[in-house]
Enzyme design. Structure first.
Site, PDB file in Angstrom:
ATOM      1  N   ASP A  10       7.644  14.855  46.527  1.00  0.00           N
ATOM      2  CA  ASP A  10       6.639  13.799  46.454  1.00  0.00           C
ATOM      3  C   ASP A  10       5.787  14.077  45.220  1.00  0.00           C
ATOM      4  OD1 ASP A  10       4.695  11.761  47.383  1.00  0.00           O
ATOM      5  OD2 ASP A  10       3.443  13.533  47.729  1.00  0.00           O
ATOM      6  N   SER A 116       8.786   8.835  45.081  1.00  0.00           N
ATOM      7  CA  SER A 116       7.373   8.497  45.097  1.00  0.00           C
ATOM      8  C   SER A 116       7.111   7.016  45.304  1.00  0.00           C
ATOM      9  CB  SER A 116       6.751   8.935  43.764  1.00  0.00           C
ATOM     10  OG  SER A 116       5.404   8.525  43.670  1.00  0.00           O
ATOM     11  N   ASN A 117       5.914   6.736  45.819  1.00  0.00           N
ATOM     12  CA  ASN A 117       5.418   5.366  45.887  1.00  0.00           C
ATOM     13  C   ASN A 117       5.093   4.805  44.507  1.00  0.00           C
ATOM     14  OD1 ASN A 117       5.480   5.065  48.689  1.00  0.00           O
ATOM     15  ND2 ASN A 117       3.398   5.825  48.971  1.00  0.00           N
TER      16      ASN A 117
END
Length: 220
Positions: A10, A116-117
């Site tokens: 992340d 990841s976002n």
């Protein structure tokens, strides 16, 4: 950990310090800077989950700006600081041990990726601004599937790319909900617990918990 073929990280809160934008402005914001930073981050995450549930997608940069607008009002921050804070968010600082650990893992020939976002543009800028450009094999952004973590479509991406089994991915996150999301999907999730937090009750408990990324080298 055995049979790990890919190590996936992340980005926000795990490799890069999400509070570093506000911290760089703490002289202007004052003693409330840390509460403001935490509120901004919490609102940002809430917006990702709510937009996924409502099927009203906005990309992560738009959500970051929307959540900042709310946080500025909530903490009575001077609105003239908005652009400065947004620009600093594009170049968040890595946690101090991250670059060295990543380079060591690269030398061990693991597949290294970010999941990841963040948008591709945001993630690439973070990587370039912190001199990590040649470290990662892949940058996986939720924009490819247009729904946010912890939806399983997000965790599918590295599996489809590398054609490996779920448990052959070591997935690291500082966010307990993300560790649970990856773990329930089937990843070998590792919790990066920098602040002695309590793990959420979401039907998953990681086998490995570390205080910083350097400890990953002892278990991988």
């Amino acid at each position: 950990m055995k049979n790990i073929k890919a190590i996936i990280f992340d980005a926000y809160g795990t490799l890069f310090d999400v509070n570093s934008a506000a911290e760089k402005c703490k002289d202007k914001i004052g003693s409330k800077w840390e509460g403001f930073a935490n509120y901004w981050r919490t609102t940002q995450l809430e917006y990702t989950w709510l937009r996924s549930l409502m099927n009203r997608h906005k990309d992560f940069w738009q959500i970051t700006e929307d959540s900042l607008d709310k946080s500025i009002k909530a903490f009575d921050i001077d609105t003239s600081m908005k652009n400065e804070l947004l620009n600093l968010y594009k170049v968040l600082s890595p946690f101090k041990e991250a670059p060295e650990v990543l380079k060591t893992l690269k030398e061990k020939n693991y597949k290294l990726g970010i999941l990841s976002n963040g948008t591709p543009a945001l993630l690439n800028e973070l990587i370039e601004s912190n001199n990590l450009k040649n470290i990662f094999d892949d940058i996986f952004s939720i924009e490819e599937v247009r729904i946010y973590k912890p939806d399983s479509k997000v965790y599918d991406m590295p599996i489809k790319k590398y054609k490996i089994q779920n448990e052959e991915v070591a997935f690291l996150s500082a966010n307990t909900w993300d560790v649970s999301g990856g773990g329930n999907y089937g990843y070998s999730s590792i919790w990066v617990n920098r602040n002695n937090n309590i793990f959420d009750n979401l039907d998953y408990k990681p086998k490995n918990e570390i205080k910083n990324l350097k400890q990953l080298l002892d278990i991988i």
